[in-house]
Design a protein around this motif. Structure first.
Motif, PDB file in Angstrom:
ATOM      1  N   ASN A  39       6.180  12.564  53.347  1.00 14.06           N
ATOM      2  CA  ASN A  39       6.160  13.979  52.983  1.00 14.06           C
ATOM      3  C   ASN A  39       7.439  14.419  52.267  1.00 14.06           C
ATOM      4  N   VAL A  40       8.464  13.588  52.313  1.00 13.92           N
ATOM      5  CA  VAL A  40       9.751  13.934  51.707  1.00 13.92           C
ATOM      6  C   VAL A  40      10.020  12.967  50.555  1.00 13.92           C
ATOM      7  N   THR A  41      10.212  13.498  49.367  1.00 10.48           N
ATOM      8  CA  THR A  41      10.402  12.667  48.175  1.00 10.48           C
ATOM      9  C   THR A  41      11.650  11.788  48.272  1.00 10.48           C
ATOM     10  N   ALA A  42      12.716  12.317  48.852  1.00 12.17           N
ATOM     11  CA  ALA A  42      13.953  11.541  48.972  1.00 12.17           C
ATOM     12  C   ALA A  42      13.748  10.307  49.849  1.00 12.17           C
ATOM     13  N   PHE A  43      12.933  10.419  50.877  1.00 14.59           N
ATOM     14  CA  PHE A  43      12.671   9.275  51.748  1.00 14.59           C
ATOM     15  C   PHE A  43      11.809   8.227  51.027  1.00 14.59           C
ATOM     16  N   CYS A  44      10.873   8.684  50.222  1.00 13.30           N
ATOM     17  CA  CYS A  44      10.072   7.739  49.426  1.00 13.30           C
ATOM     18  C   CYS A  44      10.940   7.017  48.404  1.00 13.30           C
ATOM     19  N   TYR A  45      11.878   7.757  47.820  1.00 18.04           N
ATOM     20  CA  TYR A  45      12.820   7.159  46.870  1.00 18.04           C
ATOM     21  C   TYR A  45      13.715   6.135  47.577  1.00 18.04           C
ATOM     22  N   LEU A  46      14.095   6.426  48.823  1.00 16.11           N
ATOM     23  CA  LEU A  46      14.900   5.483  49.593  1.00 16.11           C
ATOM     24  C   LEU A  46      14.135   4.186  49.821  1.00 16.11           C
ATOM     25  N   ILE A  47      12.863   4.282  50.158  1.00 12.76           N
ATOM     26  CA  ILE A  47      12.038   3.088  50.365  1.00 12.76           C
ATOM     27  C   ILE A  47      11.964   2.262  49.078  1.00 12.76           C
ATOM     28  N   ALA A  99      22.288   8.890  49.459  1.00 13.68           N
ATOM     29  CA  ALA A  99      22.881  10.228  49.471  1.00 13.68           C
ATOM     30  C   ALA A  99      21.814  11.317  49.524  1.00 13.68           C
ATOM     31  N   SER A 100      20.736  11.152  48.769  1.00 13.47           N
ATOM     32  CA  SER A 100      19.686  12.174  48.800  1.00 13.47           C
ATOM     33  C   SER A 100      18.978  12.197  50.151  1.00 13.47           C
ATOM     34  N   SER A 101      18.756  11.033  50.727  1.00 14.34           N
ATOM     35  CA  SER A 101      18.133  10.979  52.055  1.00 14.34           C
ATOM     36  C   SER A 101      19.063  11.538  53.117  1.00 14.34           C
ATOM     37  N   ALA A 102      20.345  11.289  52.971  1.00 10.09           N
ATOM     38  CA  ALA A 102      21.311  11.858  53.917  1.00 10.09           C
ATOM     39  C   ALA A 102      21.334  13.373  53.806  1.00 10.09           C
ATOM     40  N   GLY A 103      21.209  13.883  52.598  1.00 10.31           N
ATOM     41  CA  GLY A 103      21.164  15.331  52.404  1.00 10.31           C
ATOM     42  C   GLY A 103      19.976  15.966  53.099  1.00 10.31           C
ATOM     43  N   VAL A 104      18.829  15.321  53.011  1.00 13.33           N
ATOM     44  CA  VAL A 104      17.635  15.836  53.684  1.00 13.33           C
ATOM     45  C   VAL A 104      17.803  15.752  55.198  1.00 13.33           C
ATOM     46  N   THR A 105      18.386  14.667  55.669  1.00 10.34           N
ATOM     47  CA  THR A 105      18.590  14.514  57.111  1.00 10.34           C
ATOM     48  C   THR A 105      19.564  15.552  57.646  1.00 10.34           C
ATOM     49  N   SER A 114      17.443  22.259  64.224  1.00 13.10           N
ATOM     50  CA  SER A 114      16.978  21.044  64.897  1.00 13.10           C
ATOM     51  C   SER A 114      15.879  20.432  64.041  1.00 13.10           C
ATOM     52  N   CYS A 115      15.623  19.207  64.308  1.00 15.23           N
ATOM     53  CA  CYS A 115      14.588  18.504  63.564  1.00 15.23           C
ATOM     54  C   CYS A 115      13.261  18.683  64.292  1.00 15.23           C
ATOM     55  N   SER A 116      12.258  19.127  63.584  1.00 12.08           N
ATOM     56  CA  SER A 116      10.964  19.391  64.212  1.00 12.08           C
ATOM     57  C   SER A 116      10.088  18.150  64.292  1.00 12.08           C
ATOM     58  N   PHE A 117      10.568  17.018  63.785  1.00  7.54           N
ATOM     59  CA  PHE A 117       9.777  15.798  63.813  1.00  7.54           C
ATOM     60  C   PHE A 117       9.944  15.008  65.104  1.00  7.54           C
ATOM     61  N   GLY A 118      10.856  15.409  65.978  1.00 10.14           N
ATOM     62  CA  GLY A 118      11.052  14.732  67.258  1.00 10.14           C
ATOM     63  C   GLY A 118      11.754  13.403  67.111  1.00 10.14           C
ATOM     64  N   GLU A 119      11.129  12.353  67.638  1.00 14.84           N
ATOM     65  CA  GLU A 119      11.718  11.004  67.624  1.00 14.84           C
ATOM     66  C   GLU A 119      11.872  10.465  66.205  1.00 14.84           C
ATOM     67  N   GLU A 120      11.089  10.972  65.291  1.00  9.87           N
ATOM     68  CA  GLU A 120      11.152  10.511  63.903  1.00  9.87           C
ATOM     69  C   GLU A 120      12.514  10.782  63.277  1.00  9.87           C
ATOM     70  N   CYS A 121      13.171  11.846  63.707  1.00 12.20           N
ATOM     71  CA  CYS A 121      14.474  12.203  63.128  1.00 12.20           C
ATOM     72  C   CYS A 121      15.517  11.121  63.381  1.00 12.20           C
ATOM     73  N   THR A 122      15.461  10.502  64.549  1.00 11.20           N
ATOM     74  CA  THR A 122      16.384   9.409  64.843  1.00 11.20           C
ATOM     75  C   THR A 122      16.131   8.236  63.909  1.00 11.20           C
ATOM     76  N   LYS A 123      14.876   7.976  63.607  1.00 16.70           N
ATOM     77  CA  LYS A 123      14.543   6.901  62.670  1.00 16.70           C
ATOM     78  C   LYS A 123      15.033   7.233  61.268  1.00 16.70           C
ATOM     79  N   PHE A 124      14.938   8.505  60.888  1.00 15.13           N
ATOM     80  CA  PHE A 124      15.450   8.912  59.575  1.00 15.13           C
ATOM     81  C   PHE A 124      16.951   8.679  59.500  1.00 15.13           C
TER      82      PHE A 124
END
Length: 152
Positions: A39-47, A99-105, A114-124
């Motif tokens: 759902n987040v473009t920066a995370f897809c770019y990181l992959i 850097a872009s993924s860190a910005g989103v995190t 707070s992060c609304s994704f729960g445990e997923e935020c730790t994975k991010f």
């Protein structure tokens, strides 16, 4: 050309390439195991960036292992130029993705409260940390390759 730590075909060079592969694969694994990364473009770019990093670093690690097995040093200036350009391109892509993924995190954790994704935020966060570790080892390799190229 002088052989020193990190030069292609040395044990240190192989270690740096394997570290890049390991950290990039760790970034991919921790991001892909989360449910909402797409759902987040920066995370897809990181992959995508880390996948390219894994392929590039594994190829050069194989090259380093070949030269270690043959007990030869690497002194081909044309291939070295290709490796320098490839290292700097993948390094810049990796830095931009991390850097872009860190910005989103940071946005999720600090700016929104707070992060609304729960445990997923730790994975991010773990994925971003692995991406930066991959970039650090990539930067060291890139700097060494550029140094060798400039000296040759």
């Amino acid at each position: 050309m002088k052989d020193f730590a990190g030069t292609p075909g040395t044990l240190t060079g192989l270690f740096l390439r394997m570290a890049q592969c390991f950290f990039s694969a760790g970034a991919i694994a921790s991001m892909v195991t989360s449910k909402g990364f797409f759902n987040v473009t920066a995370f897809c770019y990181l992959i995508a960036s880390m996948a390219l990093q894994v392929i590039w670093s594994f190829g050069l690690a194989f090259f380093d292992a070949y030269f270690l097995a043959k007990k030869k040093s690497f002194h081909n200036h044309v291939l070295l130029s290709l490796f320098v350009v490839g290292d700097w391109c993948t390094g810049l892509l990796s830095l931009a993705a991390a850097a872009s993924s860190a910005g989103v995190t940071v946005l999720y954790f600090h700016d929104l409260g707070s992060c609304s994704f729960g445990e997923e935020c730790t994975k991010f966060q773990l994925s971003v940390a692995f991406a930066f570790l991959s970039w650090i080892s990539m930067f060291i390799s890139s700097l060494i390759m550029f140094w060798i190229w400039a000296a040759g």
